[in-house]
Design a protein around this motif. Structure first.
Motif, PDB file in Angstrom:
ATOM      1  N   ARG A 252       0.787  -1.284  -0.053  1.00 28.29           N
ATOM      2  CA  ARG A 252      -0.027  -0.030   0.129  1.00 28.29           C
ATOM      3  C   ARG A 252       0.875   1.236  -0.096  1.00 28.29           C
ATOM      4  NH1 ARG A 252      -5.427   0.743   3.612  1.00 28.29           N
ATOM      5  NH2 ARG A 252      -5.879   2.859   2.737  1.00 28.29           N
ATOM      6  N   ASP A 253       0.611   2.091  -0.814  1.00 29.74           N
ATOM      7  CA  ASP A 253       0.887   3.658  -0.574  1.00 29.74           C
ATOM      8  C   ASP A 253       2.584   3.329  -1.235  1.00 29.74           C
ATOM      9  OD1 ASP A 253      -1.269   4.711   0.090  1.00 29.74           O
ATOM     10  OD2 ASP A 253      -0.828   4.580   2.202  1.00 29.74           O
ATOM     11  N   GLY A 254       2.872   2.672  -2.208  1.00 27.08           N
ATOM     12  CA  GLY A 254       4.175   2.249  -2.511  1.00 27.08           C
ATOM     13  C   GLY A 254       4.889   1.341  -1.983  1.00 27.08           C
ATOM     14  N   GLY A 255       4.336   0.620  -1.018  1.00 22.72           N
ATOM     15  CA  GLY A 255       4.876  -0.383  -0.094  1.00 22.72           C
ATOM     16  C   GLY A 255       5.697   0.217   1.039  1.00 22.72           C
ATOM     17  N   ARG A 256       5.299  -0.605   2.067  1.00 26.38           N
ATOM     18  CA  ARG A 256       5.950  -0.374   3.660  1.00 26.38           C
ATOM     19  C   ARG A 256       5.988  -1.593   4.507  1.00 26.38           C
ATOM     20  NH1 ARG A 256       1.704   3.635   3.844  1.00 26.38           N
ATOM     21  NH2 ARG A 256      -0.234   2.431   4.419  1.00 26.38           N
ATOM     22  N   ASP A 257       6.734  -1.544   5.429  1.00 27.41           N
ATOM     23  CA  ASP A 257       6.648  -2.660   6.675  1.00 27.41           C
ATOM     24  C   ASP A 257       5.417  -2.520   7.328  1.00 27.41           C
ATOM     25  OD1 ASP A 257       9.402  -2.919   5.923  1.00 27.41           O
ATOM     26  OD2 ASP A 257       9.988  -2.718   8.051  1.00 27.41           O
ATOM     27  N   ILE A 258       4.794  -3.779   7.725  1.00 25.36           N
ATOM     28  CA  ILE A 258       3.652  -3.654   8.624  1.00 25.36           C
ATOM     29  C   ILE A 258       4.162  -3.761  10.034  1.00 25.36           C
ATOM     30  CG2 ILE A 258       1.695  -4.921   9.407  1.00 25.36           C
ATOM     31  CD1 ILE A 258       0.506  -5.140   6.588  1.00 25.36           C
ATOM     32  N   ASP A 259       4.322  -2.989  11.106  1.00 22.49           N
ATOM     33  CA  ASP A 259       4.727  -3.083  12.205  1.00 22.49           C
ATOM     34  C   ASP A 259       3.685  -3.137  13.210  1.00 22.49           C
ATOM     35  OD1 ASP A 259       6.307  -2.802  14.497  1.00 22.49           O
ATOM     36  OD2 ASP A 259       7.532  -1.285  13.900  1.00 22.49           O
ATOM     37  N   LEU A 260       3.332  -4.346  13.881  1.00 19.41           N
ATOM     38  CA  LEU A 260       2.193  -4.444  14.909  1.00 19.41           C
ATOM     39  C   LEU A 260       2.647  -3.597  15.920  1.00 19.41           C
ATOM     40  CD1 LEU A 260       1.124  -8.128  14.416  1.00 19.41           C
ATOM     41  CD2 LEU A 260       0.431  -6.184  13.126  1.00 19.41           C
ATOM     42  N   ARG A 261       3.989  -3.559  16.542  1.00 15.88           N
ATOM     43  CA  ARG A 261       4.311  -2.692  17.455  1.00 15.88           C
ATOM     44  C   ARG A 261       3.994  -1.129  17.436  1.00 15.88           C
ATOM     45  NH1 ARG A 261       7.918  -6.057  20.828  1.00 15.88           N
ATOM     46  NH2 ARG A 261       8.722  -7.905  19.703  1.00 15.88           N
ATOM     47  N   ARG A 262       4.192  -0.711  16.045  1.00 20.24           N
ATOM     48  CA  ARG A 262       3.851   0.711  15.759  1.00 20.24           C
ATOM     49  C   ARG A 262       2.538   0.850  15.641  1.00 20.24           C
ATOM     50  NH1 ARG A 262       6.203   4.926  16.316  1.00 20.24           N
ATOM     51  NH2 ARG A 262       8.161   4.069  15.610  1.00 20.24           N
ATOM     52  N   PHE A 263       1.623  -0.063  15.358  1.00 18.05           N
ATOM     53  CA  PHE A 263       0.300   0.123  15.557  1.00 18.05           C
ATOM     54  C   PHE A 263      -0.145   0.369  16.976  1.00 18.05           C
ATOM     55  CE2 PHE A 263      -0.696  -2.481  11.257  1.00 18.05           C
ATOM     56  CZ  PHE A 263      -0.526  -1.297  10.725  1.00 18.05           C
ATOM     57  N   ALA A 264       0.400  -0.664  17.783  1.00 14.31           N
ATOM     58  CA  ALA A 264      -0.190  -0.381  19.305  1.00 14.31           C
ATOM     59  C   ALA A 264       0.507   0.856  19.764  1.00 14.31           C
ATOM     60  CB  ALA A 264       0.909  -1.510  20.035  1.00 14.31           C
ATOM     61  N   VAL A 265       1.642   1.516  19.380  1.00 11.70           N
ATOM     62  CA  VAL A 265       1.795   2.782  19.986  1.00 11.70           C
ATOM     63  C   VAL A 265       0.713   3.903  19.234  1.00 11.70           C
ATOM     64  CG1 VAL A 265       3.508   4.819  19.631  1.00 11.70           C
ATOM     65  CG2 VAL A 265       4.396   2.444  19.970  1.00 11.70           C
ATOM     66  N   GLU A 266       0.115   3.427  18.259  1.00  5.30           N
ATOM     67  CA  GLU A 266      -0.679   4.522  17.740  1.00  5.30           C
ATOM     68  C   GLU A 266      -2.077   4.185  18.214  1.00  5.30           C
ATOM     69  OE1 GLU A 266       1.716   5.072  13.548  1.00  5.30           O
ATOM     70  OE2 GLU A 266      -0.158   3.737  13.490  1.00  5.30           O
ATOM     71  N   GLY A 267      -2.334   3.186  19.054  1.00  5.05           N
ATOM     72  CA  GLY A 267      -3.732   2.749  19.806  1.00  5.05           C
ATOM     73  C   GLY A 267      -4.334   1.774  19.495  1.00  5.05           C
ATOM     74  N   MET A 268      -3.623   0.765  18.634  1.00  5.08           N
ATOM     75  CA  MET A 268      -4.590  -0.542  18.319  1.00  5.08           C
ATOM     76  C   MET A 268      -4.258  -1.608  19.600  1.00  5.08           C
ATOM     77  SD  MET A 268      -3.742  -2.980  15.078  1.00  5.08           S
ATOM     78  CE  MET A 268      -3.996  -1.764  13.911  1.00  5.08           C
ATOM     79  N   GLN A 269      -5.161  -2.083  19.859  1.00  6.24           N
ATOM     80  CA  GLN A 269      -5.203  -3.035  21.097  1.00  6.24           C
ATOM     81  C   GLN A 269      -4.568  -4.434  20.520  1.00  6.24           C
ATOM     82  OE1 GLN A 269      -5.533  -1.923  24.340  1.00  6.24           O
ATOM     83  NE2 GLN A 269      -5.562   0.219  22.989  1.00  6.24           N
ATOM     84  N   LEU A 270      -3.645  -4.961  21.014  1.00  2.81           N
ATOM     85  CA  LEU A 270      -3.268  -6.245  20.532  1.00  2.81           C
ATOM     86  C   LEU A 270      -3.283  -7.383  21.523  1.00  2.81           C
ATOM     87  CD1 LEU A 270       0.419  -5.202  18.965  1.00  2.81           C
ATOM     88  CD2 LEU A 270      -2.129  -5.174  18.081  1.00  2.81           C
ATOM     89  N   TYR A 271      -3.449  -8.730  21.248  1.00  4.71           N
ATOM     90  CA  TYR A 271      -3.843  -9.782  22.141  1.00  4.71           C
ATOM     91  C   TYR A 271      -2.993 -10.858  21.574  1.00  4.71           C
ATOM     92  CZ  TYR A 271      -7.717  -6.787  23.058  1.00  4.71           C
ATOM     93  OH  TYR A 271      -8.661  -5.762  23.626  1.00  4.71           O
ATOM     94  N   GLY A 272      -3.094 -11.916  22.354  1.00  4.18           N
ATOM     95  CA  GLY A 272      -2.389 -13.095  21.764  1.00  4.18           C
ATOM     96  C   GLY A 272      -3.519 -14.077  20.824  1.00  4.18           C
ATOM     97  N   THR A 273      -3.357 -15.244  20.559  1.00  2.00           N
ATOM     98  CA  THR A 273      -4.089 -15.973  19.896  1.00  2.00           C
ATOM     99  C   THR A 273      -5.426 -16.115  20.517  1.00  2.00           C
ATOM    100  OG1 THR A 273      -2.220 -17.203  19.102  1.00  2.00           O
ATOM    101  CG2 THR A 273      -4.264 -18.260  18.852  1.00  2.00           C
ATOM    102  N   LEU A 274      -6.344 -15.928  19.763  1.00  2.00           N
ATOM    103  CA  LEU A 274      -7.920 -15.894  20.248  1.00  2.00           C
ATOM    104  C   LEU A 274      -8.190 -17.584  20.436  1.00  2.00           C
ATOM    105  CD1 LEU A 274     -10.625 -14.933  20.887  1.00  2.00           C
ATOM    106  CD2 LEU A 274     -11.195 -14.982  18.551  1.00  2.00           C
ATOM    107  N   THR A 275      -8.551 -18.006  21.534  1.00  2.00           N
ATOM    108  CA  THR A 275      -8.794 -19.528  22.007  1.00  2.00           C
ATOM    109  C   THR A 275     -10.167 -19.991  22.063  1.00  2.00           C
ATOM    110  OG1 THR A 275      -8.455 -19.141  24.340  1.00  2.00           O
ATOM    111  CG2 THR A 275      -6.258 -19.667  22.902  1.00  2.00           C
TER     112      THR A 275
END
Length: 438
Positions: A252-275
């Protein structure tokens, strides 16, 4: 094929995606009587099962099909969904496959004297077609996977699979839970995040890769290193490596990394595997920290492999780097109440499964996957094409389809006409009704 009453054909290709049509391209050049049976319209999945902001994750120069390749002005860029559909339409303009659309094969059974009988469901009823060779090109994993507990969740929560997702406006107001971080899950989470939605993300075991490293796209480096050409038995890591989910990254937008940690800094809520889940309550494994670390370790290991290649080949490139984590989870969150968190919808991105129950032949292992070598099975006349890892990492991708289709076609031609002359060139045709989604 114009004669819908034909009772027998030499080769039946089941599936009109790019893999099946590639086999048709080669058989057509060789003058082999065949038909392509497509349940919908040719290469429909690109227009019908990708979200609006979808882009390829492989560079455009990877896009190669028989007699056709990407020749635009951005070989290192990433085509959007609509651009891919248009590019494929241009390929279909270059030859005339004997294609029957809206024709689903519901049964394939071997005949005692050899060959196969196919049961076809068409718009006008049911037909039977026999063939000497059958090429299955329906894709490796056509059935979307949902967890067993999905039906036990609160019906007020909207649920859809990743192949049904189109855009953020499609979902009701409120937060969204995305389950899975393979290529689709990670990119859909990003799409929702960029649209301003509050995203909760259940992180799986998928690895990650840098978009660019030392001045070039990582996938270009990997291609130069020959990794897309290594046969499965020769691939580093063996069977365990090929069973893993593909690395997440975006074009997207010419290509970039997907960094889930950066998403978390920006407010995304991260969890482990849904069981597990019931009503509005969900349970997660305490696996987030390990999953993030493992994904980053793969990221860095790929960079290290590229470093070794650059040194071994004596190439000039910018200095090596390594990823530095920008966020660490304070604690593992193992429970979530959807109502309390304002989650009104769930996007399941946990993959697909094979479904070959319509094939009555002893060509499958205990997990229902084809037992094949470069697409050729132990059942005389039955072959597959378009499977992930069918021969190499490139199989199932634009980069490897031509090679795989050529091998299957040559196998069929050699069986039918061992001394066949060089095939002639195909003739051009109309677009077969392939429309560009807008």
């Amino acid at each position: 094929m114009t004669d819908t009453e034909t009772a027998h054909v030499t080769v039946a290709i089941i599936g009109g995606g790019q893999a099946g049509l590639s086999v048709s391209w080669y058989l057509g050049r060789a003058g082999i009587d065949h038909v392509v049976l497509e349940a919908h319209t040719p290469v429909h999945a690109w227009a019908d099962t990708r979200w609006d902001n979808f882009t390829l994750v492989t560079p455009n120069w990877h896009c190669r099909l028989p007699g056709y390749h990407y020749d635009g002005d951005d070989p290192d860029g990433f085509m959007t969904r609509d651009e891919v559909v248009e590019w494929l339409a241009g390929w279909l303009d270059t030859f005339d496959p004997p294609l029957r659309t809206h024709t689903r094969v519901t049964r394939l059974r071997p005949l005692p004297a050899g060959g196969f009988a196919l049961t076809l469901a068409t718009e006008t009823g049911e037909e039977t077609l026999t063939c000497d060779h059958a090429v299955v090109a329906t894709g490796g994993y056509p059935i979307p996977v949902l967890p067993a507990f999905a039906g036990a969740l609160d019906p007020a929560v909207t649920q859809l699979h990743s192949e049904q997702y189109r855009n953020a406006d499609q979902l009701p107001d409120g937060a969204v839970l995305v389950v899975g971080t393979g290529q689709s899950g990670a990119q859909i989470a990003e799409d929702l995040h960029l649209a301003g939605r509050q995203v909760h993300l259940a992180v799986g075991s998928a690895p990650r890769v840098a978009r660019t490293y030392r001045g070039r796209d990582c996938m270009t480096w990997l291609a130069d290193m020959g990794l897309y050409d290594k046969a499965v038995p020769e691939y580093p890591g063996g069977k365990a490596a090929i069973e893993k989910t593909n690395h997440y990254v975006t074009g997207r937008d010419g290509g970039r990394d997907i960094d889930l940690r950066r998403f978390a800094v920006e407010g995304m809520q991260l969890y482990g595997t849904l069981t597990d889940g019931k009503d509005t309550r969900l349970a997660f494994a305490p696996s987030l920290r390990d999953a993030l670390n493992a994904a980053d370790a793969v990221y860095d290991s790929i960079c290290a492999d590229i470093d070794a290649f650059i040194e071994r080949e004596g190439l000039h490139a910018p200095s090596p780097t390594r990823y530095a984590p920008v966020w660490e989870p304070d604690a593992e969150v193992t429970e979530l109440d959807l109502t309390a968190a304002g989650v009104t919808s769930i996007v399941w991105a946990i993959g697909y499964r094979p479904d070959y129950r319509w094939i009555e032949a002893s060509a499958f292992d205990g997990a229902g996957r084809p037992m094949q070598n470069r697409g050729v099975t132990g059942v005389a006349g039955l072959t597959f094409v378009g499977l992930p890892w069918m021969h190499t990492w490139g199989s199932g991708r634009f980069l490897g389809i031509d090679r795989d289709a050529r091998h299957i076609s040559e196998t069929i031609i050699d069986d039918l006409r061992p001394n066949a002359p060089e095939p002639s060139a195909p003739r051009a045709s109309a677009r077969h009704g392939l429309a560009v989604a807008r």
